[in-house]
Design a protein around this motif. Structure first.
Motif, mmCIF file in Angstrom:
data_model
loop_
_atom_site.group_PDB
_atom_site.id
_atom_site.type_symbol
_atom_site.label_atom_id
_atom_site.label_comp_id
_atom_site.label_asym_id
_atom_site.label_seq_id
_atom_site.Cartn_x
_atom_site.Cartn_y
_atom_site.Cartn_z
ATOM 1 N N GLU A 40 0.995 -1.218 0.054
ATOM 2 C CA GLU A 40 -0.147 0.080 0.237
ATOM 3 C C GLU A 40 0.908 1.288 0.001
ATOM 4 O OE1 GLU A 40 -3.723 2.040 2.307
ATOM 5 O OE2 GLU A 40 -2.881 0.124 3.238
ATOM 6 N N VAL A 41 0.513 2.229 -0.850
ATOM 7 C CA VAL A 41 0.898 3.517 -0.872
ATOM 8 C C VAL A 41 -0.021 4.690 -0.389
ATOM 9 C CG1 VAL A 41 2.250 5.241 -2.089
ATOM 10 C CG2 VAL A 41 2.829 2.622 -2.254
ATOM 11 N N GLN A 42 0.553 5.574 0.483
ATOM 12 C CA GLN A 42 -0.642 6.813 0.423
ATOM 13 C C GLN A 42 0.494 8.124 0.324
ATOM 14 O OE1 GLN A 42 -3.774 6.310 0.415
ATOM 15 N NE2 GLN A 42 -3.883 4.304 0.466
ATOM 16 N N VAL A 43 -0.275 9.133 0.135
ATOM 17 C CA VAL A 43 0.749 10.168 0.062
ATOM 18 C C VAL A 43 -0.142 11.464 0.345
ATOM 19 C CG1 VAL A 43 0.371 10.730 -2.548
ATOM 20 C CG2 VAL A 43 2.396 11.681 -1.378
ATOM 21 N N SER A 44 0.296 12.183 1.113
ATOM 22 C CA SER A 44 -0.462 13.345 1.562
ATOM 23 C C SER A 44 -0.933 14.330 0.362
ATOM 24 C CB SER A 44 0.229 14.439 2.467
ATOM 25 O OG SER A 44 1.681 14.747 2.085
ATOM 26 N N ARG A 45 -2.279 15.049 0.264
ATOM 27 C CA ARG A 45 -2.394 15.885 -0.796
ATOM 28 C C ARG A 45 -1.372 16.895 -1.178
ATOM 29 N NH1 ARG A 45 -6.834 17.008 -3.636
ATOM 30 N NH2 ARG A 45 -8.242 15.728 -2.584
ATOM 31 N N ASP A 46 -0.661 17.332 -0.409
ATOM 32 C CA ASP A 46 0.383 18.263 -0.907
ATOM 33 C C ASP A 46 1.782 17.651 -0.847
ATOM 34 O OD1 ASP A 46 1.489 17.453 1.768
ATOM 35 O OD2 ASP A 46 1.267 19.660 2.782
ATOM 36 N N PHE A 47 1.897 16.393 -1.088
ATOM 37 C CA PHE A 47 2.770 15.582 -1.373
ATOM 38 C C PHE A 47 4.298 15.999 -0.443
ATOM 39 C CE2 PHE A 47 0.859 16.062 -5.235
ATOM 40 C CZ PHE A 47 0.661 14.610 -5.859
ATOM 41 N N SER A 48 3.897 16.178 0.827
ATOM 42 C CA SER A 48 5.009 16.530 1.703
ATOM 43 C C SER A 48 5.264 15.014 2.373
ATOM 44 C CB SER A 48 4.455 17.527 2.721
ATOM 45 O OG SER A 48 3.436 17.159 3.659
ATOM 46 N N ARG A 49 4.366 14.159 2.531
ATOM 47 C CA ARG A 49 4.699 12.900 3.293
ATOM 48 C C ARG A 49 4.067 11.700 2.484
ATOM 49 N NH1 ARG A 49 2.373 13.054 8.940
ATOM 50 N NH2 ARG A 49 3.969 11.395 9.366
ATOM 51 N N ALA A 50 4.747 10.561 2.746
ATOM 52 C CA ALA A 50 4.182 9.438 2.210
ATOM 53 C C ALA A 50 4.256 8.159 3.214
ATOM 54 C CB ALA A 50 5.108 9.031 0.911
ATOM 55 N N PHE A 51 3.334 7.297 3.096
ATOM 56 C CA PHE A 51 3.341 6.209 3.928
ATOM 57 C C PHE A 51 3.169 5.018 2.993
ATOM 58 C CE2 PHE A 51 1.313 9.813 5.495
ATOM 59 C CZ PHE A 51 1.604 9.995 6.974
ATOM 60 N N LEU A 52 4.072 3.945 3.329
ATOM 61 C CA LEU A 52 3.883 2.848 2.613
ATOM 62 C C LEU A 52 4.224 1.695 3.339
ATOM 63 C CD1 LEU A 52 6.297 5.078 1.371
ATOM 64 C CD2 LEU A 52 6.312 3.600 -0.355
ATOM 65 N N ILE A 53 3.452 0.702 3.035
ATOM 66 C CA ILE A 53 3.286 -0.795 3.643
ATOM 67 C C ILE A 53 4.044 -1.783 2.715
ATOM 68 C CG2 ILE A 53 1.917 -2.404 4.665
ATOM 69 C CD1 ILE A 53 1.583 0.176 6.251
ATOM 70 N N PHE A 54 5.005 -2.352 3.323
ATOM 71 C CA PHE A 54 5.725 -3.468 2.506
ATOM 72 C C PHE A 54 5.539 -4.829 3.332
ATOM 73 C CE2 PHE A 54 8.188 0.247 1.451
ATOM 74 C CZ PHE A 54 8.322 0.267 0.232
ATOM 75 N N GLU A 55 5.615 -5.871 2.535
ATOM 76 C CA GLU A 55 5.594 -7.177 3.129
ATOM 77 C C GLU A 55 7.047 -7.899 2.753
ATOM 78 O OE1 GLU A 55 2.398 -10.709 3.435
ATOM 79 O OE2 GLU A 55 2.875 -10.009 1.517
ATOM 80 N N SER A 56 7.705 -7.986 3.785
ATOM 81 C CA SER A 56 9.016 -8.533 3.558
ATOM 82 C C SER A 56 9.562 -9.492 4.757
ATOM 83 C CB SER A 56 10.049 -7.240 3.541
ATOM 84 O OG SER A 56 11.328 -7.645 3.566
ATOM 85 N N GLY A 57 10.749 -10.130 4.413
ATOM 86 C CA GLY A 57 11.298 -10.845 5.569
ATOM 87 C C GLY A 57 11.882 -10.183 6.583
ATOM 88 N N SER A 58 12.313 -9.127 6.476
ATOM 89 C CA SER A 58 12.799 -8.411 7.490
ATOM 90 C C SER A 58 13.040 -6.858 7.177
ATOM 91 C CB SER A 58 14.357 -8.865 7.566
ATOM 92 O OG SER A 58 15.332 -8.081 6.703
ATOM 93 N N ARG A 59 12.837 -6.170 8.120
ATOM 94 C CA ARG A 59 13.043 -4.636 7.955
ATOM 95 C C ARG A 59 14.284 -4.179 7.467
ATOM 96 N NH1 ARG A 59 15.690 -0.573 10.552
ATOM 97 N NH2 ARG A 59 14.668 1.118 11.495
ATOM 98 N N GLN A 60 15.379 -4.695 7.689
ATOM 99 C CA GLN A 60 16.625 -4.345 7.143
ATOM 100 C C GLN A 60 16.698 -4.367 5.731
ATOM 101 O OE1 GLN A 60 19.983 -6.603 8.782
ATOM 102 N NE2 GLN A 60 21.510 -5.785 7.236
ATOM 103 N N GLU A 61 15.965 -5.375 5.261
ATOM 104 C CA GLU A 61 15.804 -5.666 3.600
ATOM 105 C C GLU A 61 14.960 -4.522 2.906
ATOM 106 O OE1 GLU A 61 13.798 -9.245 3.061
ATOM 107 O OE2 GLU A 61 15.476 -10.753 3.461
ATOM 108 N N VAL A 62 14.046 -4.324 3.666
ATOM 109 C CA VAL A 62 13.086 -2.903 3.295
ATOM 110 C C VAL A 62 14.169 -1.494 3.416
ATOM 111 C CG1 VAL A 62 11.243 -1.645 3.627
ATOM 112 C CG2 VAL A 62 11.134 -3.802 3.836
ATOM 113 N N ASN A 63 14.705 -1.270 4.412
ATOM 114 C CA ASN A 63 15.500 -0.322 4.594
ATOM 115 C C ASN A 63 16.460 -0.211 3.581
ATOM 116 O OD1 ASN A 63 15.966 2.102 6.035
ATOM 117 N ND2 ASN A 63 17.543 1.045 7.329
#
Length: 179
Positions: A40-63
């Protein structure tokens, strides 16, 4: 596989929806071969912030994957999805236009949070113009993000009052483009 919330302060790096969509396409193309799925990806109307949801084996892989792309990461935490199934979120079939952030009080457990949510959710019916969609609760119980479809910010506040849930911030989300 676990779910991870990534919050990003975009700092003017994205100016419009087309540029944001290109950025997200680049992220997907880079992370898919690494077995990291963008849910999932959501972005604020003013494009100042984004919120993404990932499915992964680890936090480190995403980072690491996002760092390789130079995508700014403000926060990354494992989360639990409440209110919908992951497959439903992947279909991107519901409309949302507001995101509420609530910094959870110290000492609350996941079980206490879920019981509270179950008991209070019936009160959403008192504000019928607002539709609750889903919540992501950080596994460390520091915060949650709740997604709504509502006519305006005041309606979201009334819904939160009805379910006796505080608001630390409300972000208007850019509506999805119609396919």
């Amino acid at each position: 596989m676990a779910l991870y919330l990534v919050e990003s302060v975009l700092n003017g790096t994205v100016k419009d929806q087309e540029q944001f969509e290109q950025t997200i396409t680049g992220i997907q193309q880079h992370l898919d071969p690494k077995n990291i799925e963008l849910i999932e990806v959501q972005v604020s109307r003013d494009f100042s912030r984004a919120f993404l949801i990932f499915e992964s084996g680890s936090r480190q892989e995403v980072n690491e994957g996002l760092r390789e792309l130079g995508f700014p990461v403000t926060l990354i935490k494992p989360v639990r999805l409440v209110g919908q199934e992951v497959e439903s979120v992947k279909r991107k079939s519901d409309a949302i236009n507001y995101l509420v952030e609530w910094n959870l009080p110290e000492g609350i457990t996941m079980d206490q949070y879920l019981e509270r949510k179950k008991n209070n959710s019936v009160h959403y019916a008192e504000v019928p113009e607002v539709s609750f969609s889903r919540t992501y609760v950080c596994e460390d119980m520091t915060k949650c993000l709740c997604f709504y479809d509502a006519p305006d910010e005041d309606a979201v506040k009334r819904a939160r009052e009805a379910v006796k849930a505080p608001v630390d911030s409300i972000t208007e989300i850019l509506p999805k483009a119609k396919d």
